[in-house]
Design an enzyme around this catalytic site. Structure first.
Site, PDB file in Angstrom:
ATOM      1  N   ASP A  24     -17.272   7.169  -1.443  1.00  0.00           N
ATOM      2  CA  ASP A  24     -16.054   7.038  -0.637  1.00  0.00           C
ATOM      3  C   ASP A  24     -15.815   8.414   0.001  1.00  0.00           C
ATOM      4  OD1 ASP A  24     -13.621   6.174   0.410  1.00  0.00           O
ATOM      5  OD2 ASP A  24     -12.542   6.241  -1.506  1.00  0.00           O
TER       6      ASP A  24
ATOM      7  N   CYS B  28     -16.339   1.550   0.604  1.00  0.00           N
ATOM      8  CA  CYS B  28     -15.197   0.678   0.911  1.00  0.00           C
ATOM      9  C   CYS B  28     -14.781   0.764   2.376  1.00  0.00           C
ATOM     10  CB  CYS B  28     -14.035   1.008  -0.011  1.00  0.00           C
ATOM     11  SG  CYS B  28     -13.405   2.692   0.181  1.00  0.00           S
TER      12      CYS B  28
ATOM     13  N   ARG C 211       0.885  -1.179   0.000  1.00  0.00           N
ATOM     14  CA  ARG C 211       0.000   0.000   0.000  1.00  0.00           C
ATOM     15  C   ARG C 211       0.913   1.218   0.000  1.00  0.00           C
ATOM     16  NH1 ARG C 211      -5.307   1.380   3.527  1.00  0.00           N
ATOM     17  NH2 ARG C 211      -6.118   0.029   1.896  1.00  0.00           N
TER      18      ARG C 211
ATOM     19  N   GLN D 153     -10.087  -4.056  -3.487  1.00  0.00           N
ATOM     20  CA  GLN D 153     -11.375  -3.574  -2.988  1.00  0.00           C
ATOM     21  C   GLN D 153     -12.450  -3.761  -4.063  1.00  0.00           C
ATOM     22  OE1 GLN D 153     -12.055  -1.990   0.234  1.00  0.00           O
ATOM     23  NE2 GLN D 153     -14.074  -2.571  -0.503  1.00  0.00           N
TER      24      GLN D 153
ATOM     25  N   HIS E 181      -7.386   0.842  -6.363  1.00  0.00           N
ATOM     26  CA  HIS E 181      -7.572  -0.068  -5.217  1.00  0.00           C
ATOM     27  C   HIS E 181      -8.228  -1.355  -5.744  1.00  0.00           C
ATOM     28  CE1 HIS E 181      -7.760  -1.357  -1.201  1.00  0.00           C
ATOM     29  NE2 HIS E 181      -8.635  -0.537  -0.680  1.00  0.00           N
TER      30      HIS E 181
END
Ligand code: CP
Ligand code: NVA
Length: 303
Positions: free
Chosen positions: A221, A261, A103, A133, A130
């Protein structure tokens, strides 16, 4: 199948659907308590340059349940944090570990790492994407809805790493995606152009109501992602009106599902009422990070 899992559009629909099939199988095994030690004796190195709860815990538990081991490294406590070149770190970690999850901020850095590293590298989030996800998100929709590729999806909010990944997913999986962002906060232009070239059905606007109308899946998000904390106040102004709340959900299809998420800023980009309400599949979505990542790793790291 490519060596690494850095971006959804590097993978074919067929390979990603195979990962979903394996996810279903492994999830069932885990629920019934049947061992599924597909990565016995293997080690995943996890390198974090940003904070995490779900990604760290789900990868670590995944490796344990697959019979392997996960190693948590935060860049601040490694030599990378003191400036050791990415290519040296990558070459050394490949000699100890069977797979690496990273990450970090820059997609270019993860790509450089993967080039220098002969074991599989998995993107655990960058500023641009991502992908793990997204796999969990689509798998979750497939559990709640028949024919998940034939639904109308919408993205409401920031044109961030999640929005870019949804755009990649629209290209690979072929569903319609409406993207509503405030002016100046659009998704990455290069990502959009590549998806459009690949035939993605994308509809862009600055109008959340228009994007939500009749949609089957609503997604949002945070307005300020990791690394953008200083922009929080100015973003709150720019994103006013982009909240997923009960009024917006009423415009969607009657059986619509709402996703996020996490972590969420409750009552900012999404109301507490919607998170806890009947349309929310947010906690199934979080759980599926575990199941889908097991399938990703088993696919990529199996000997
Ligand atoms: N959704 C997600 O990646 O959560 P974390 O930042 O907690 O890992
Ligand atoms: N867009 C968010 C996602 C967190 C999982 C961020 O990058 O901070």
């Amino acid at each position: 199948m490519t060596k690494d899992f850095l971006c959804l559009s590097d993978w074919t629909l067929e390979d990603l659907e195979k990962i979903f099939d394996l996810t279903r199988e492994l999830k069932e095994k885990q629920k019934e308590g049947t061992p599924h030690k597909l990565l016995e004796g293997q080690t995943l190195g996890m390198l974090f340059e940003k904070s995490s709860t779900r990604t760290r815990v789900s990868f670590e538990v995944s490796m344990f349940q697959l019979g392997g081991h996960a190693l948590f490294l935060h860049s601040g406590t490694t030599q990378m944090g003191r400036g050791e070149p990415i290519k040296d770190t990558a070459r050394v970690m490949a000699r100890y570990c069977d797979g690496i999850m990273i990450r970090t901020y820059s997609q270019a850095a993860i790509e450089e790492f993967a080039e220098q590293c002969y074991v599989p590298v998995i993107n655990g989030l960058t500023d641009l994407y991502h992908p793990c996800q997204l796999m969990a998100d689509l798998f979750t929709v497939s559990e709640h809805k028949k024919d998940y590729r034939n639904l109308k999806y919408c993205w409401i909010g920031d044109g961030n790493n999640m929005a870019n990944s949804w755009i990649n997913a629209a290209a690979v999986f072929g569903f319609e995606l409406r993207v509503a962002t405030p002016k100046g906060y659009e998704a990455n232009a290069e990502v959009i152009s590549q998806a459009e070239k690949a035939g993605a059905k994308l509809i862009f606007s600055n109008d959340p109501q228009e994007a939500a109308a009749g949609a089957d899946v609503l997604n949002t998000d945070v307005w300020a992602s990791m690394g953008q904390e200083e922009e929080q106040q100015e973003r709150e102004k720019a994103f006013a009106g982009f909240q997923i709340n009960s009024e917006l959900v009423k415009l969607a299809a009657p059986q619509s599902v709402v996703m996020h998420c996490l972590p969420a800023h409750r009552d900012e980009e999404i109301t507490d009422e919607v998170i806890e309400g009947p349309h929310s599949i947010i906690f199934d979505e979080a759980e599926n990070r575990l199941h889908v990542q097991k399938a990703i790793m088993a696919t990529m790291m199996a000997r």
